[in-house]
Structures are given as structure tokens and as C-alpha cells.
Design an enzyme around this catalytic site. Sequence first.
Site, mmCIF file in Angstrom:
data_model
loop_
_atom_site.group_PDB
_atom_site.id
_atom_site.type_symbol
_atom_site.label_atom_id
_atom_site.label_comp_id
_atom_site.label_asym_id
_atom_site.label_seq_id
_atom_site.Cartn_x
_atom_site.Cartn_y
_atom_site.Cartn_z
ATOM 1 N N ASP A 178 57.754 41.505 45.910
ATOM 2 C CA ASP A 178 57.833 40.268 45.141
ATOM 3 C C ASP A 178 59.290 39.891 44.864
ATOM 4 O OD1 ASP A 178 56.652 38.104 43.831
ATOM 5 O OD2 ASP A 178 55.220 39.372 42.760
ATOM 6 N N TRP A 218 58.075 33.349 47.631
ATOM 7 C CA TRP A 218 57.520 32.035 47.281
ATOM 8 C C TRP A 218 58.118 30.866 48.074
ATOM 9 C CZ3 TRP A 218 60.179 33.511 42.270
ATOM 10 C CH2 TRP A 218 59.643 34.719 41.756
ATOM 11 N N GLY A 219 58.731 31.142 49.208
ATOM 12 C CA GLY A 219 59.366 30.090 49.989
ATOM 13 C C GLY A 219 60.739 29.702 49.494
ATOM 14 N N ASP A 239 52.552 30.697 43.506
ATOM 15 C CA ASP A 239 51.204 31.250 43.425
ATOM 16 C C ASP A 239 50.136 30.162 43.509
ATOM 17 O OD1 ASP A 239 52.392 33.674 43.113
ATOM 18 O OD2 ASP A 239 51.473 34.159 41.200
#
Length: 652
Positions: A178, A218-219, A239
Site C-alpha cells: 500500500d 492508487w494511480g 478505493d
Amino acid sequence: MFRTPVLRVLATAAAAVTLLLFTRPAPADPLHTAPVASTTRQIAVPTAPMGWASWNSFAAKIDYSVIKAQVDAFVASGLPAAGYKYINIDEGWWQGTRDSAGNITVDTSEWPGGMSAIADYIHSKGLKAGIYTDAGANGCGYYYPTGRPAAANTGSEGHYDQDMLQFSQWGFDFVKVDWCGGDAEGLDAATAYKAISASVAKATASTGRALTLSICNWGYQNTWNWATGLAPMWRTSTDIYYYGGTASQASVLSNFDQTLHPAAQHTGYYNDPDMLTVGMSGLTAAQNRTHMALWAISGAPLLAGNDLTTMTSETAAILKNSDVVAVDQDARGLQGVKVAEDTTGLQVYGKVLSGTGNRAVVLLNRTSSAQNITVRWSDLGLTSASATVRDLWAQSNLGSYGTSYTASVPAGGSVMLKVSGGTEAASTNYTATSTGKYTSVSAASTGLDVVDIPYTNTGSTAVTGTLQVNSQTATTVSFPPTGSSQGTVSVQVDLSKGSANSLTFTGSSLPTLGAINVQPIPGTNGNLVVGTGSGRCADIYNNTITNGTQAEIWDCNGGQNQAWTYTSRKELVVYGNKCLDAYNNGTTNGTKVVIWDCNGQNNQKWTANSDGTLTNVNAGLCLDASGAATANGTLLILYTCGTANNQKWTLT
């Protein structure tokens, strides 16, 4: 995962325009071989991971008993037989403690026998086990505690080699990394994940257990530009679901729109729009099918997120539909793209499948009333010859159709089809002009093309090379073993209209390549918007997709960020879903010209004038290269219309 919206850095790039729409017949070039059908000896590439992940249903409230119950339900539901194999333990398994040697320690009252025990249990069912960490020093549970108290030091920064080896030694086959800590610390994502990827490779070499890396930033920092080759999958959006809320079709559509980067996805590398919310509260059965269809047409990883112990038979049937799963897991490994939107909100997506004459199609109705939507064979790169149409949800053939097929699609709903047995439209072969370099590659229009790359790899493992198209961002291409005879893998590339395109493959382990085969996908046809004064193209900097990114001019290269579709609605559309927009409905000189989700407003409409100017319908002002500058990076603005060349554009 990602907990709260974060303002993304806006970027820009830019310039060049044309005033006509073009169709895209197959290119003809007397310097090369005559058009031929696409090659057929395709080598299967690794498919996108399938499985289940704990976050959506349980957040950080997980332990051995929770995961074991999900494993048992996973097996009982028949998901493994449908191709699902990963059980991924997300955040919450670790509270940040390490021993004196820096090794991760866990609470054995929650995880009896440690993490290796749950990995062993997962393996005992014939499945693969996944685990979770963060690229930063502190993980998401520290910044956004969900179900457990905030815990510091739950990231792997400073311990990449140590942690990846530990995960592999415990028996894990998959690791999701993450970005909460990385984002908070301002780390450079490409640098951090390159180091993590190297640590994963070291761990695999040490233990002999392959460890699948999932990049989850998350790009941010435009992951699709650099992640290919570092990991089999990377997140392209925030998300899809926030714990404690409900699933929504709006989130499904938003994440899908953000994941369409077809030039980055190929040969075993996949854009990831996040875990599935199929079967979770908030979605109807029809919306669940649309969700599954969109993930499948895009070739996304399929990681279910619903509570498997309460899964209905209806949800299980959606997840296990063999026809739909087969589209997602197609051995060619390409991403589906939008090939038509004749009327706003009535969209057609097509995916080139393995074999010859095969396409998957999703007809998506984003409007509030039932509508007929037509898929044309020509948009898919097929001739008008008859082809068989199959309804993938009903798993029944609908008959043979020539030229096109039309279906009634419910409001907010979709239809998923397979078109098979069609005739491939003409394509062209190109032989290398020097080692790995193919020049004078022709395209009748600016747009996306499928390139089949023949090669021979007699080894036992895949080798990689780098592909650069024109001056676009390079990508890593994987070449799996072929045995003793030649095979092909496929990529999708963005080409400019004309014969000045080049494809260059480099790399120390690059196999010997044959004559490549290039075939257009006419439904992706667009235009370069070329500035008369600068000779440069309207461009969105660094392939950025963020709303509010200001357009600029840049050297023309035909990339996805320079391919604009001028619609009958007077929109200039890039990426398939972003419109050139006068920011905040501005009507004054100097108003920024940006990209924004297409919404039909007049500040997103442009009149193409005979003198080469483009007038914003709302403001009555012209598209202008600021300050009459001609250098790369010159920003685009609105300004009072005049006769200067910095306001004149050609769509080509």
C-alpha cells in the site's frame, strides 16, 4: 487501500487540432508486405490474478478464525474450480512490532502458530496465500485506523529485503504493498516500488517461492507510466469502497474509467481498478453483472471482497460465470477499450481476444432510460462478414450477424457479448530496418493498434525487453517461452496518422524478433490537434488523467494523451472520457483550458472554424497557446479570437 481523498498534483501538456472526422481503413504501404490477417500462433501470457481479499468486508478486524472461515466458504462455494485461487490477508494482521533483529512479530493469540500457520492452512486447500504491507514506515492503519487502534511502524520502509523474504519464508505467494506511508512521506512512487520489486525478486530467488507483487499506490504519480515490468498488477484509482459504507455503481464506473490505459497492459501486466464489490450491500443484481462485465472487458484482476460465508447463490453465479471469467482471463492479455459512443452515455467497449476474429463486447448504458446500442464490426477491427454473437450472461448463442448487432440495454445497465468467427480486417507486416527497430509504420488515422510480435524464446523462463513507440513513454514487454518454434505476443500501441511511426525494441535479453503485424482498432480513431504556430500537439502532461489538469503543447508523438476525438456534440475527448474544458465555466481572457469528465456543458464544446480557430461555445473565446509561445509545455488558455497562428489548429 486509500482512506480519504487527497488532492492530486495537477500536471499539464499539449497542442494540435483538426476540424474533420476520419475513418481508419487498413494502411497500405508499398514498401512493406501486403495486408494480411493477424497471426494465430499466440503464446499465452500470465493472466490477471483471481481470488478473494479481506479488506472490503472486514477492514482491519481480522484474525486466524476470520480468515479460516472465509477459506472454508471459498472452497465450499466452488470458486477455485472457476479459477479463483488467492486468499489475500489485507491490513490488520500486524500491529507494527519487530524483534531485536528487525523481524516482524505478530500476536499469536490472534494468529496461533504465527502467519505461517494460516498460510499453511490456505495451501492445504490447494490455494495461494496473500499478505499486506506498506511502502512507507507507517502503514494505513496508522493514518486511518479502521477496526483497530492506530499502530505505528506497520510499513516496510527500511526493511524491504527483510520483509519480502519473511513473507516468502512464511509461505505467502502474494504481497500487496500500500501507499499510505509513502504518500504521507512524499516518497517517489516509481523509486520505492522499483526497490520493492527488486526485493521481491531476491526473496523469490532465495526461497524458490514466487511472490506476486501488487502495487497499490492508487494511480498516484501516474503508475501506468512506470509499473509495467515491476509488478503483474498496479492500482489505477483510489478505493472502490470505504469500510462501513455501501457499494455503489458510481464508484464502480469511476474506477473503471480510471483504469483504461491499454498501452500499459500486455504480456502479463495488468491495470487494477481495485477489488470487486460484487455481492456487497448497495448493488443490485444487474449492477453486479455490470461491475463484473467491466472488470472482465478490461482484463482486471478479479479479487472478490464480499463476505463469502453469507454469499448468495446469485452472487456466486455472477462471480463464477465461465464465459465472463474467460474474457477476463483471455490468454492474449490485452485490455478492452471504448470503440463507440454515438450518443452521450451509450457506450461500446471492445476487447481483442486470442485466436482469430474474436472480440468481447460490453454495451453500457449510462443514461436514465432503456436504449438501443449497436456494436459495429468495423469499430472492432473486423470486416462486415458474418460473425456469431453470444450472450455471455445467458451463455447462449444469439445467431449469426453481418456488419453489426443491436441490443436494448436497460437504464444504467449493460449487455455483455462475444463476437466470434469474424473476419479480421486487413493488417500490415513490417520487417525490422535494424535490430529491434521498425520504421515507416503507417496508420490511416491517429489511434490504437494491435501489434503482434513474433519471436523465439527456447528457454524455460520469460525474458523482457523495452518497447518505445515514437517518443512516447517506454514500456516493458515480456516474452514467455515459445519452445523451439516461433510464437507471438501482442501489445496495443498508439500511432499517429501517417507513415512516420516507429517501434523500437531494446534490451540485453531481447529475443530475435520477426516481422511485426500491425492492425488498427478503428473505433479508437482520433486526431492530433496540431498548432499552426508551434507545430506541436495538444497534450495532457505525462498521461495524467486528473480532472483540472491544464492542457499544453508538446512534440507530437501520437500517444493516448494526444489523441482527441472531435464528436458530433462539438466535444474534444481524450482518454475516451475526458473533455477539453474551459475551467469553471470561465469567460475571461486567460481562463485555463483543462480536462474534465465529459458532462455536456457548453464550456466543453468547441466550434471548429474554417480559419483554423477553435471557439469555446460558452465563452466565445478561442483556444490559445499562451503568450504566443511555441515551446514544449506552453499552457493552453482561452483568449479573444484573432488571426495569430497561436490560435490556429489542424485536426489530423
